[in-house]
Design a protein around this motif. Structure first.
Motif, PDB file in Angstrom:
ATOM      1  N   HIS A 148       0.829  -1.217   0.000  1.00  0.00           N
ATOM      2  CA  HIS A 148       0.000   0.000   0.000  1.00  0.00           C
ATOM      3  C   HIS A 148       0.862   1.266   0.000  1.00  0.00           C
ATOM      4  CE1 HIS A 148      -3.933  -2.030   1.625  1.00  0.00           C
ATOM      5  NE2 HIS A 148      -3.296  -2.775   0.735  1.00  0.00           N
ATOM      6  N   ASN A 149       1.856   1.266  -0.866  1.00  0.00           N
ATOM      7  CA  ASN A 149       2.755   2.415  -0.948  1.00  0.00           C
ATOM      8  C   ASN A 149       2.055   3.556  -1.688  1.00  0.00           C
ATOM      9  OD1 ASN A 149       5.140   3.812  -0.577  1.00  0.00           O
ATOM     10  ND2 ASN A 149       6.075   3.059  -2.462  1.00  0.00           N
ATOM     11  N   VAL A 150       1.817   4.659  -1.018  1.00  0.00           N
ATOM     12  CA  VAL A 150       1.125   5.808  -1.591  1.00  0.00           C
ATOM     13  C   VAL A 150       2.156   6.753  -2.206  1.00  0.00           C
ATOM     14  CG1 VAL A 150      -0.386   7.772  -1.147  1.00  0.00           C
ATOM     15  CG2 VAL A 150      -0.745   5.611   0.070  1.00  0.00           C
ATOM     16  N   LEU A 151       1.999   7.035  -3.505  1.00  0.00           N
ATOM     17  CA  LEU A 151       2.972   7.845  -4.234  1.00  0.00           C
ATOM     18  C   LEU A 151       2.343   9.130  -4.740  1.00  0.00           C
ATOM     19  CD1 LEU A 151       4.476   4.980  -6.426  1.00  0.00           C
ATOM     20  CD2 LEU A 151       5.505   5.966  -4.371  1.00  0.00           C
ATOM     21  N   THR A 152       3.112  10.206  -4.725  1.00  0.00           N
ATOM     22  CA  THR A 152       2.719  11.460  -5.353  1.00  0.00           C
ATOM     23  C   THR A 152       3.713  11.760  -6.462  1.00  0.00           C
ATOM     24  OG1 THR A 152       3.999  12.729  -3.727  1.00  0.00           O
ATOM     25  CG2 THR A 152       1.650  12.360  -3.255  1.00  0.00           C
ATOM     26  N   ALA A 153       3.300  12.526  -7.437  1.00  0.00           N
ATOM     27  CA  ALA A 153       4.162  12.838  -8.572  1.00  0.00           C
ATOM     28  C   ALA A 153       5.318  13.742  -8.147  1.00  0.00           C
ATOM     29  CB  ALA A 153       3.354  13.498  -9.677  1.00  0.00           C
ATOM     30  N   ILE A 154       6.531  13.350  -8.535  1.00  0.00           N
ATOM     31  CA  ILE A 154       7.723  14.143  -8.244  1.00  0.00           C
ATOM     32  C   ILE A 154       8.656  14.079  -9.449  1.00  0.00           C
ATOM     33  CG2 ILE A 154       7.617  13.751  -5.741  1.00  0.00           C
ATOM     34  CD1 ILE A 154       9.873  11.654  -6.139  1.00  0.00           C
ATOM     35  N   THR A 155       9.734  14.831  -9.387  1.00  0.00           N
ATOM     36  CA  THR A 155      10.804  14.729 -10.374  1.00  0.00           C
ATOM     37  C   THR A 155      11.945  13.921  -9.761  1.00  0.00           C
ATOM     38  OG1 THR A 155      11.937  16.726  -9.622  1.00  0.00           O
ATOM     39  CG2 THR A 155      10.195  16.997 -11.283  1.00  0.00           C
ATOM     40  N   HIS A 190       8.260   5.276 -11.591  1.00  0.00           N
ATOM     41  CA  HIS A 190       8.385   5.331 -10.131  1.00  0.00           C
ATOM     42  C   HIS A 190       8.220   6.756  -9.604  1.00  0.00           C
ATOM     43  CE1 HIS A 190      12.247   6.556 -11.652  1.00  0.00           C
ATOM     44  NE2 HIS A 190      12.710   6.830 -10.444  1.00  0.00           N
ATOM     45  N   LEU A 191       8.232   7.715 -10.521  1.00  0.00           N
ATOM     46  CA  LEU A 191       8.079   9.121 -10.132  1.00  0.00           C
ATOM     47  C   LEU A 191       6.652   9.619 -10.336  1.00  0.00           C
ATOM     48  CD1 LEU A 191      11.329  10.450 -11.872  1.00  0.00           C
ATOM     49  CD2 LEU A 191      11.069   9.771  -9.467  1.00  0.00           C
ATOM     50  N   TRP A 192       5.785   8.773 -10.859  1.00  0.00           N
ATOM     51  CA  TRP A 192       4.416   9.183 -11.161  1.00  0.00           C
ATOM     52  C   TRP A 192       3.534   9.177  -9.919  1.00  0.00           C
ATOM     53  CZ3 TRP A 192       2.769   5.955 -16.087  1.00  0.00           C
ATOM     54  CH2 TRP A 192       3.684   6.219 -17.124  1.00  0.00           C
ATOM     55  N   ASP A 193       2.412   9.867 -10.049  1.00  0.00           N
ATOM     56  CA  ASP A 193       1.389   9.805  -9.011  1.00  0.00           C
ATOM     57  C   ASP A 193       0.773   8.410  -8.998  1.00  0.00           C
ATOM     58  OD1 ASP A 193      -0.469  11.693  -7.203  1.00  0.00           O
ATOM     59  OD2 ASP A 193      -1.755  10.227  -8.231  1.00  0.00           O
ATOM     60  N   GLN A 194       0.359   7.994  -7.832  1.00  0.00           N
ATOM     61  CA  GLN A 194      -0.227   6.667  -7.654  1.00  0.00           C
ATOM     62  C   GLN A 194      -1.420   6.411  -8.575  1.00  0.00           C
ATOM     63  OE1 GLN A 194      -1.748   6.181  -3.726  1.00  0.00           O
ATOM     64  NE2 GLN A 194      -2.577   4.131  -4.068  1.00  0.00           N
ATOM     65  N   MET A 195      -2.183   7.453  -8.899  1.00  0.00           N
ATOM     66  CA  MET A 195      -3.416   7.283  -9.659  1.00  0.00           C
ATOM     67  C   MET A 195      -3.234   7.438 -11.166  1.00  0.00           C
ATOM     68  SD  MET A 195      -5.278   6.353  -7.298  1.00  0.00           S
ATOM     69  CE  MET A 195      -6.738   6.121  -8.318  1.00  0.00           C
ATOM     70  N   GLU A 196      -2.005   7.656 -11.616  1.00  0.00           N
ATOM     71  CA  GLU A 196      -1.778   7.704 -13.060  1.00  0.00           C
ATOM     72  C   GLU A 196      -1.634   6.286 -13.605  1.00  0.00           C
ATOM     73  OE1 GLU A 196       1.270   9.484 -16.472  1.00  0.00           O
ATOM     74  OE2 GLU A 196       1.400  10.214 -14.405  1.00  0.00           O
ATOM     75  N   PRO A 197      -2.469   5.873 -14.554  1.00  0.00           N
ATOM     76  CA  PRO A 197      -2.427   4.493 -15.050  1.00  0.00           C
ATOM     77  C   PRO A 197      -1.265   4.269 -16.020  1.00  0.00           C
ATOM     78  CG  PRO A 197      -4.087   5.736 -16.243  1.00  0.00           C
ATOM     79  CD  PRO A 197      -3.559   6.659 -15.177  1.00  0.00           C
TER      80      PRO A 197
END
Length: 291
Positions: A148-155, A190-197
């Motif tokens: 359940h790793n929650v990711l946000t978009a970053i560079t 790996h840098l994308w937001d969790q909800m980007e397919p």
């Protein structure tokens, strides 16, 4: 949906087996996956295949859609092939990268004393994949979903060690090509937001010669590809390390659990010969060995 072109994605780098772990870490931060050439010699691959071939032949098709029926799997390699464990899991370069990216420190007060606890990486799973002709492509997915790793978009410049929960390691037992089902992954995902397919047209195929390795962060979209050949087996030896405080995988087929119980005493004798650091990294591998 974020507008992305394959030409805009970071380029996947290749390294020799003698590479500096710090260079691998920086490449993983940028791209999410790297190819390492000439990791394991052919004579070692031959020993591993001899160890695991009976288990490959005994495996049954997966019940469900996650793996195609033409795929065979072997779990619990720590007890079934000591050579696998020593050459794949314990590969010095892989272990050094995991140590740098997955070790976690936590500070807490014990009365008036500030204590620091260190959690070192642990072995999450060991799997052999045998993908035969006719196998369909696996859906692109992230392996860190199990934690359940929650990711946000970053560079890449914003990436901080600790964002990822695991690192995968895939070593080719046989020549791996796009045609016979090479692992595909999306560089930079790996840098994308969790909800980007995921999008298939962005995928890179990790083609390898026998003994080459592919190292990948668990947050990357990836999947096994279709084996479109008539007579080629794609044989991959894989494992994942995770952060030491996370739960390890133990979703194992009944057959493997039954076979593992027969060999469990042997497994303990074998693992008792490992270096202490390796035994700790496999902390509850006695459970995994019962696969």
């Amino acid at each position: 949906m974020v507008a992305r072109l394959a030409s805009d994605l970071p380029k996947v780098k290749e390294f020799p087996a003698s590479a500096n772990p710090d260079d691998i870490v920086q490449a993983l931060i940028c791209t999410g996956g790297v190819v390492i050439r000439n990791v394991i010699p052919q004579e070692t691959l031959d020993v591993i295949e001899k160890d695991v071939r009976p288990f490959i032949e005994a495996d049954k098709p997966w019940k469900g859609d996650f793996f195609p029926p033409e795929t065979r799997r072997v779990y619990g390699l720590a007890g079934k092939s000591p050579t696998f464990f020593k050459s794949v899991v314990a590969n010095p370069l892989y272990q050094a990268v995991c140590s740098k990216m997955l070790t976690a420190e936590y500070k807490s007060w014990l009365g008036q004393k500030l204590e620091t606890s260190t959690s070192r990486p642990q072995l999450n799973n060991t799997i052999v994949f045998s993908i035969n002709p006719g196998a369909r492509a696996q859906e692109l997915h992230r392996d860190d979903m199990i934690h359940h790793n929650v990711l946000t978009a970053i560079t890449a410049d914003q990436y901080e060690i600790g964002r990822d929960t695991g690192i995968g390691w895939f070593v080719a037992g046989k020549k791996t090509t796009k045609a016979n089902g090479a692992t595909r992954f999306i560089p930079g995902s790996h840098l994308w937001d969790q909800m980007e397919p995921p999008r298939e047209e962005l995928a890179f195929f990790a083609e390898m010669n026998p003994g080459d390795g592919f190292m990948m962060l668990s947050s990357c979209f990836h999947g096994g590809s279709a084996n479109m050949t008539r007579d080629e087996e794609r044989l991959i030896y894989s494992c994942f390390m995770t952060k030491g405080y996370l739960r390890q995988v133990r979703a194992l087929p009944t057959f493997l659990e039954r076979e593992g119980r027969k060999a469990n005493a042997v497994n303990r004798k074998r693992t008792n010969t490992w270096r202490p650091r390796l035994r700790r990294s496999a902390s509850i591998t006695t459970l995994i060995c019962r696969s």
